[in-house]
Design an enzyme around this catalytic site. Structure first.
Site, PDB file in Angstrom:
ATOM      1  N   LYS A  46      -7.100  34.072  -1.297  1.00 16.80           N
ATOM      2  CA  LYS A  46      -5.402  32.605  -1.314  1.00 16.80           C
ATOM      3  C   LYS A  46      -5.437  31.516  -1.863  1.00 16.80           C
ATOM      4  CE  LYS A  46      -5.178  34.833   3.177  1.00 16.80           C
ATOM      5  NZ  LYS A  46      -4.457  34.805   4.501  1.00 16.80           N
ATOM      6  N   ASP A 102      -9.344  27.395  -6.503  1.00 16.99           N
ATOM      7  CA  ASP A 102      -8.844  26.379  -6.049  1.00 16.99           C
ATOM      8  C   ASP A 102     -10.125  25.321  -6.573  1.00 16.99           C
ATOM      9  OD1 ASP A 102     -10.381  27.829  -4.191  1.00 16.99           O
ATOM     10  OD2 ASP A 102      -9.357  27.456  -2.653  1.00 16.99           O
ATOM     11  N   ILE A 103     -10.985  25.295  -5.647  1.00 14.16           N
ATOM     12  CA  ILE A 103     -12.605  24.590  -5.887  1.00 14.16           C
ATOM     13  C   ILE A 103     -13.486  24.990  -5.710  1.00 14.16           C
ATOM     14  CG2 ILE A 103     -12.347  24.698  -3.307  1.00 14.16           C
ATOM     15  CD1 ILE A 103     -12.510  22.195  -2.399  1.00 14.16           C
ATOM     16  N   ASP A 105     -17.919  24.520  -4.590  1.00 15.67           N
ATOM     17  CA  ASP A 105     -18.563  23.576  -3.811  1.00 15.67           C
ATOM     18  C   ASP A 105     -19.519  23.542  -4.539  1.00 15.67           C
ATOM     19  OD1 ASP A 105     -19.921  22.641  -1.679  1.00 15.67           O
ATOM     20  OD2 ASP A 105     -18.851  23.320  -0.524  1.00 15.67           O
ATOM     21  N   GLY A 107     -20.492  26.902  -6.541  1.00 17.68           N
ATOM     22  CA  GLY A 107     -20.536  26.742  -7.685  1.00 17.68           C
ATOM     23  C   GLY A 107     -20.746  28.542  -7.874  1.00 17.68           C
ATOM     24  N   THR A 109     -19.114  30.282  -5.907  1.00 13.77           N
ATOM     25  CA  THR A 109     -18.537  31.645  -5.744  1.00 13.77           C
ATOM     26  C   THR A 109     -17.763  31.822  -7.853  1.00 13.77           C
ATOM     27  OG1 THR A 109     -17.219  31.334  -4.009  1.00 13.77           O
ATOM     28  CG2 THR A 109     -16.199  32.572  -5.770  1.00 13.77           C
ATOM     29  N   LYS A 133     -16.263  19.444  -6.276  1.00 14.85           N
ATOM     30  CA  LYS A 133     -16.240  18.678  -5.102  1.00 14.85           C
ATOM     31  C   LYS A 133     -17.993  17.536  -6.046  1.00 14.85           C
ATOM     32  CE  LYS A 133     -15.199  20.372  -1.253  1.00 14.85           C
ATOM     33  NZ  LYS A 133     -16.079  21.306   0.642  1.00 14.85           N
ATOM     34  N   ASP A 160      -7.624  25.807   2.123  1.00 16.12           N
ATOM     35  CA  ASP A 160      -7.013  26.365   4.294  1.00 16.12           C
ATOM     36  C   ASP A 160      -8.452  25.471   4.572  1.00 16.12           C
ATOM     37  OD1 ASP A 160      -9.299  28.251   2.477  1.00 16.12           O
ATOM     38  OD2 ASP A 160      -8.978  29.732   5.247  1.00 16.12           O
TER      39      ASP A 160
HETATM   40  P1  5GP Z   1     -18.930  27.042  -4.142  1.00 14.63           P
HETATM   41  O1  5GP Z   1     -19.180  27.179  -3.084  1.00 14.63           O
HETATM   42  O2  5GP Z   1     -19.259  28.947  -4.222  1.00 14.63           O
HETATM   43  O3  5GP Z   1     -18.416  26.831  -4.834  1.00 14.63           O
HETATM   44  O4  5GP Z   1     -17.433  27.469  -2.856  1.00 14.63           O
HETATM   45  C1  5GP Z   1     -17.232  28.771  -2.046  1.00 14.63           C
HETATM   46  C2  5GP Z   1     -15.757  28.574  -1.502  1.00 14.63           C
HETATM   47  O5  5GP Z   1     -15.870  27.886  -0.724  1.00 14.63           O
HETATM   48  C3  5GP Z   1     -14.613  28.223  -2.426  1.00 14.63           C
HETATM   49  O6  5GP Z   1     -14.198  29.146  -3.186  1.00 14.63           O
HETATM   50  C4  5GP Z   1     -13.818  27.844  -1.157  1.00 14.63           C
HETATM   51  O7  5GP Z   1     -12.818  28.875  -0.411  1.00 14.63           O
HETATM   52  C5  5GP Z   1     -14.360  27.436  -0.073  1.00 14.63           C
HETATM   53  N1  5GP Z   1     -14.717  25.755  -0.061  1.00 14.63           N
HETATM   54  C6  5GP Z   1     -15.030  24.827  -0.479  1.00 14.63           C
HETATM   55  N2  5GP Z   1     -15.336  23.838  -0.245  1.00 14.63           N
HETATM   56  C7  5GP Z   1     -14.099  23.507   0.053  1.00 14.63           C
HETATM   57  C8  5GP Z   1     -13.043  23.027   0.313  1.00 14.63           C
HETATM   58  O8  5GP Z   1     -14.012  21.717   0.593  1.00 14.63           O
HETATM   59  N3  5GP Z   1     -11.840  23.176   1.283  1.00 14.63           N
HETATM   60  C9  5GP Z   1     -11.674  24.289   1.514  1.00 14.63           C
HETATM   61  N4  5GP Z   1     -10.237  24.868   1.761  1.00 14.63           N
HETATM   62  N5  5GP Z   1     -12.546  25.205   0.718  1.00 14.63           N
HETATM   63  C10 5GP Z   1     -13.563  25.185   0.420  1.00 14.63           C
HETATM   64 MG    MG Z   2     -11.566  30.521  -2.337  1.00 13.81          MG
END
Ligand code: 5GP
Ligand code: MG
Length: 180
Positions: A46, A102-103, A105, A107, A109, A133, A160
């Protein structure tokens, strides 16, 4: 309201700053795709819904909007393997596609998604990400980035914590004791 505010360490990116940056990103995308015919924006639910809504209203080129929903097998604040809960309605074969997230972290996803959508053979595939980040994400470069942020848990503007805080018009950093 007061109780919710108590969970914030600080507002990291205020509403005006977000809106100015979204305007710049929309202008950049509109310029770069002006001869492309049309583009498909793929929002990841979302978290991207607010960013997507603001971004597309400022595009000056023909575009379509589609959404996917993904789930991580990890815990609420830790990244794990990725699973598709809702797939695209339309075929992206031969289309110019931009993933709207949206974000980033770790990488994980965006890397998974990029690889998966590429197998459907779009004409082009780029990424537009609201926040990243600093110094954390490995692999995939981001084509359009809103803001580099510190390695803290952020909420608001779509983001969220267990579905809370999603609809603030700004991005706030949570106090560590709220999410740890
Ligand atoms: P990844 O580690 O795969 O790049 O991030 C996985 C998912 O974790 C992101 O798509 C997001 O939904 C969630 N996420 C990571 N860091 C944050 C954060 O600081 N705040 C929120 N709300 N979601 C986060
Ligand atoms: Mg997300």
């Amino acid at each position: 309201m007061v109780k919710l505010y108590n969970e914030f360490e600080r507002v990291l990116v205020d509403e005006d700053t977000i809106q100015s940056r979204v305007t710049e990103l929309a202008a950049q995308i509109s310029a770069e795709y002006k001869d492309a015919g049309s583009i498909v924006l793929v929002g990841i639910l979302k978290g991207s819904f607010m960013f997507m809504a603001d971004l597309v209203r400022q595009l000056t080129i023909p575009h379509y909007v589609d959404f996917m929903s993904l789930s991580s097998y990890g815990t609420s604040t830790e990244s794990g393997a990725v699973r598709v809960l809702l797939d695209l309605r339309a075929d992206i074969y031969g289309k110019n596609v931009i993933i709207v997230e949206d974000i980033i972290d770790t990488g994980n996803t965006i890397n998974y998604l990029h690889t998966m959508l590429n197998t459907r053979q779009p004409a082009s595939l780029k990424t537009c990400v609201l926040t990243r980040k600093e110094d954390k994400a490995k692999g995939l470069p981001v084509d359009y980035l809103g803001f580099e942020i510190p390695d803290v848990w952020v909420v608001g503007y779509g983001l969220d914590l267990a579905d809370r805080h999603r609809t603030w018009p700004f991005i706030a950093e949570l106090k560590p004791e709220v999410y740890q």
